[in-house]
Design an enzyme around this catalytic site. Structure first.
Site, PDB file in Angstrom:
ATOM      1  N   SER A 198       0.784  -1.126  -0.015  1.00 57.21           N
ATOM      2  CA  SER A 198      -0.168  -0.147   0.121  1.00 57.21           C
ATOM      3  C   SER A 198       0.720   1.404   0.020  1.00 57.21           C
ATOM      4  O   SER A 198       1.802   1.398  -0.948  1.00 57.21           O
ATOM      5  CB  SER A 198      -1.028  -0.019   1.137  1.00 57.21           C
ATOM      6  OG  SER A 198      -2.012   0.789   1.198  1.00 57.21           O
TER       7      SER A 198
ATOM      8  N   ASP B  51      -5.621  -3.395  -2.532  1.00 52.64           N
ATOM      9  CA  ASP B  51      -4.604  -3.388  -1.431  1.00 52.64           C
ATOM     10  C   ASP B  51      -4.127  -4.525  -0.798  1.00 52.64           C
ATOM     11  O   ASP B  51      -4.841  -5.406  -0.423  1.00 52.64           O
ATOM     12  CB  ASP B  51      -5.475  -2.409  -0.550  1.00 52.64           C
ATOM     13  CG  ASP B  51      -4.483  -1.980   0.574  1.00 52.64           C
ATOM     14  OD1 ASP B  51      -3.678  -2.493   1.041  1.00 52.64           O
ATOM     15  OD2 ASP B  51      -4.980  -0.700   0.969  1.00 52.64           O
TER      16      ASP B  51
END
Length: 735
Positions: free
Chosen positions: A61, A205
């Site tokens: 991320s 993610d």
């Protein structure tokens, strides 16, 4: 003698041992955490200060984003400068300037409060707040110097990042690919950024499955792992008070089950206390980086120790400005199926043999993305001696149907609820069909079919039905006011060419049917209409017309403009009529409007508008004469707004009007405004050059609020020419 020989032997052995000492490889692991990831930069600064050579880096991320940039050659100080120069909320929200919108969208699309996708006949909700094209643009720009490297082991620092396969729920370790794309996939926080499709699989993610890829970086060959963990653990119920926090909590259920085991495999674990911040605390970059630095200070001695175990440092020398201005020798486009190459290039406004800058290229990409027809647009610039080849890889939006809603109230049309259906590439490539239906006090519709051919001439068909009723001043047989019913049915077929998204020129043919009548009186002097079944018709005719227009729009906003200019000039030639009043002769009208806006101190805006219309030939139809007066933003045909007078109160075959507005934004999106307007309405306002004779004046003061529903305004108008004054109130986008 023996002692000296022994000392020489010992020294030689020590020297050989030092030369064969193992070179310690350092791997850095950066966890995800959104804006809290700014702390990673502070840690990297401390590593550089201690002269620690980073041999491998991996992250998830925001950790993937920081890690990728560091791996591509940026120093920690350069990353600090980049972070402080960016408006992250603007980037994430895909907030594009109005100048990027297609001209068609500026004319017809800025009136909807809510847009929802329609899939398989069912209305849905967007898969995320944004597709993240601004994020892709940013990452591509920042990694342009390594855009030809697809094996991440070949980056200045070998790199990996983690994504989540949304079909299987398993992790994907990215060590190859197009760097901006995979990093964006790793950072696509659920509901905030849309998932990214790579090689037929959908990724989101990486923090969902592995927010701290310690084992993966160790497997790259690292002897020592330095981990920066910015995770806070699961929140208490009283802390779950925002959507990002709740989503982060859900994502963390699986993530925190394995985190303690991962931490055991870290040689140096740095855990800044960032519990006061969340994934969207982008405005707190300085505070977050300070906390990151404070948490790292305790490890300075450890960093020095690690540095001493490394035999050499690596100097990274990268030219980050290798693409400034370039000559295009070739353009490749991949992925367009429902939109032609001419459409793509026309919206990019790029051609072979153009010379352009990197900034202009990004603006071009924003232009294409602003059409709403593409989920993502990737690009690579391959520079050679004789020019650059630009490769575009576009991914078309899989949604081609939309349901849109708007609401509005004003003093003329009253309450209206706008329901729109929009479908794309219905019959041909590049086409769109939009159907507006307004339900409320005055039922209306507006249907547009348009084929956008990019560089080439485009084709459109419009059909509109408009109606309203109003009490207007009328001096006939001592009747002061009448209730006027006004209906307009118009169909146009036209050709249009657009230049640079601001300037449009077009021509076509038009059928117009007008029905304008009153039931207040049954007879009117001067033979300007006829009575039928208790109604007096001012007009009830069909017209066949030729039309031509030139338009320019560089305003920064549709409402409450702060800068830019506007031009709308149209020519209408009335060829033939069913001639209900038996007084028609072919004639033409030329009408134009110009406007300018300029703002000082970012608060005070001066706006000037001027409008004029003339009739060429003989026109005895009062309905087709210019009616000046009233306050509306969507008057039709020859009705012209003019503050201080009622709807159509000033009526004749020509007019000249100018307005000066001073608008002050005293709070964000809250405006006070004052307007002075002046007009002449005569049979010929240019007669003998007497431009200022019989000039009428009117004034307005008001308050406006810019909302997601559109403008909310309350205005008071008056004129020194008479004793009347008027209040006007409107809510929502005009349609």
């Amino acid at each position: 003698m023996k002692k000296a020989f022994f000392l020489v032997l010992l020294f030689t052995f020590s020297l050989l041992q030092s030369q064969t000492k193992k070179d310690v490889k350092v791997g850095v692991v950066l966890s995800g955490g959104g804006a809290k990831g700014f702390a990673h930069v502070a840690v990297l600064k401390e590593l550089e200060a201690a002269n620690v050579r980073v041999d491998y880096i991996g992250g998830t991320s925001m950790g993937a984003i920081v890690g990728a940039l560091y791996a591509s050659g940026y120093s920690a100080n350069e990353l600090d400068s980049i972070i402080k120069s960016l408006d992250f909320m603007k980037i994430i929200s895909n907030d594009l300037p109005r100048k990027s919108k297609p001209f068609y969208e500026k004319e017809t699309g800025e009136k909807y409060a809510l847009t929802l996708p329609v899939k398989k006949g069912k209305v849905g909700i967007p898969k995320a707040v944004t597709d993240g094209q601004n994020v892709m643009n940013l990452l591509t720009r920042l990694t342009q110097h390594v855009n030809n490297i697809e094996n991440f082991d070949q980056l200045p620092i070998p790199f990996l990042c983690i994504g989540t396969d949304l079909e299987t729920g398993k992790q994907k370790v990215f060590r190859k690919g197009f760097l901006p794309e995979v990093v964006k996939a790793s950072g696509s926080f659920p509901t905030l950024l849309a998932p990214v499709e790579i090689d037929g699989k959908l990724y989101s993610d990486g923090g969902i499955v592995n927010n701290f890829p310690v084992d993966e970086v160790k497997a790259m060959g690292a002897d020592i792992i330095i981990g920066v963990d910015i995770q806070d653990g699961l929140k208490k119920k009283e802390e779950l008070n925002s959507a990002p926090t709740i989503i982060n909590q859900i994502v963390g259920f699986q993530m925190y089950q394995s985190i303690e085991e991962k931490r055991k495999h870290v040689d140096v674990l740095i855990r800044p206390d960032l519990s006061k911040y969340n994934v969207v605390s982008f405005d707190d970059a300085d505070a977050i980086m300070k906390i990151g630095k404070d948490a790292t200070v305790a490890f300075r001695d450890k960093f020095q120790e690690i540095s001493k175990q490394q035999t050499k440092t690596k100097k990274i020398d990268i030219d980050f400005n290798n693409v400034k201005e370039f000559h295009i020798k070739k353009i490749n486009i991949e992925g367009n199926e429902n939109y032609t190459r001419a459409y793509v290039l026309g919206n990019l406004n790029l051609k072979k043999r153009d010379t352009t800058s990197y900034g202009s290229l990004l603006s071009s990409i924003n232009n294409l993305y602003a059409t709403g027809n593409f989920e993502s647009i990737q690009y690579k610039i391959n520079s050679e001696k004789d020019g650059a080849t630009v490769d575009f890889k576009v991914k078309e939006n899989r949604v081609s149907n939309y349901f849109q809603i708007g609401i509005h109230y004003d003093d003329l049309y009253k309450t209206g609820i706008l329901i729109n259906g929009l479908t794309k590439h219905l019959l041909f490539k590049n086409d769109m069909l939009s159907a507006d239906f307004v339900l409320g006090d005055n039922i209306r519709y507006n249907i547009n079919y348009f084929i956008d051919n990019g560089f080439y001439t485009s084709f459109g068909i419009k059909s509109r039905y408009n109606r309203f009723n109003a009490n207007i001043l009328f001096d006939s047989e001592n009747v002061n006011k009448i209730n006027l019913e006004y209906e307009d049915f118009t169909t146009q077929v036209y050709l249009q060419t657009v230049f640079n998204r601001r300037f449009a020129i077009g021509a076509g043919v038009e059928h117009k049917r007008l029905k304008v009548y009153t039931e207040t009186v049954s007879t009117v002097e001067n033979n300007i209409g006829s009575a039928e079944e208790g109604k007096f018709y001012f007009d009830k005719s069909d017209y066949l017309n030729g039309i031509g227009y030139i338009k320019f729009d560089s305003y920064d906003k549709e409402y409450f403009q702060k800068k830019g200019a506007y031009l709308d000039a149209e020519f209408r030639w009335y060829w033939a009529s069913s001639d209900h009043n038996n007084n028609f002769e072919p004639f033409s009208q030329l009408k134009g409007k110009i406007g300018f806006a300029h703002t000082v101190f970012d608060k005070l805006t001066l706006q000037f508008n001027s409008e004029a219309g003339v009739t060429i030939g003989n026109n005895d139809n009062v309905v087709l004469q210019y009616g000046v007066g009233g306050y509306e933003a969507n008057y039709i045909n020859t009705l012209i707004p003019f503050y201080g007078y009622e709807l159509g109160e000033l009526n004749d075959n020509s007019f000249l009007k100018s307005a000066f507005t001073l608008r002050y934004e005293f709070l964000p999106k809250n405006y006070f405004s004052a307007t002075a307007n002046y007009a002449r309405v005569e049979d010929d306002v240019f007669d003998k050059g007497s431009l200022f004779d019989n000039t009428k004046s009117g004034y307005m003061v008001g308050y406006g609020l810019d909302t997601f529903l559109g403008p909310v305004e309350i205005n008071y108008t008056w004129s020194p020419d008479h004793n009347e004054n008027y209040w006007y109130f409107n809510v929502g986008y005009w349609f």
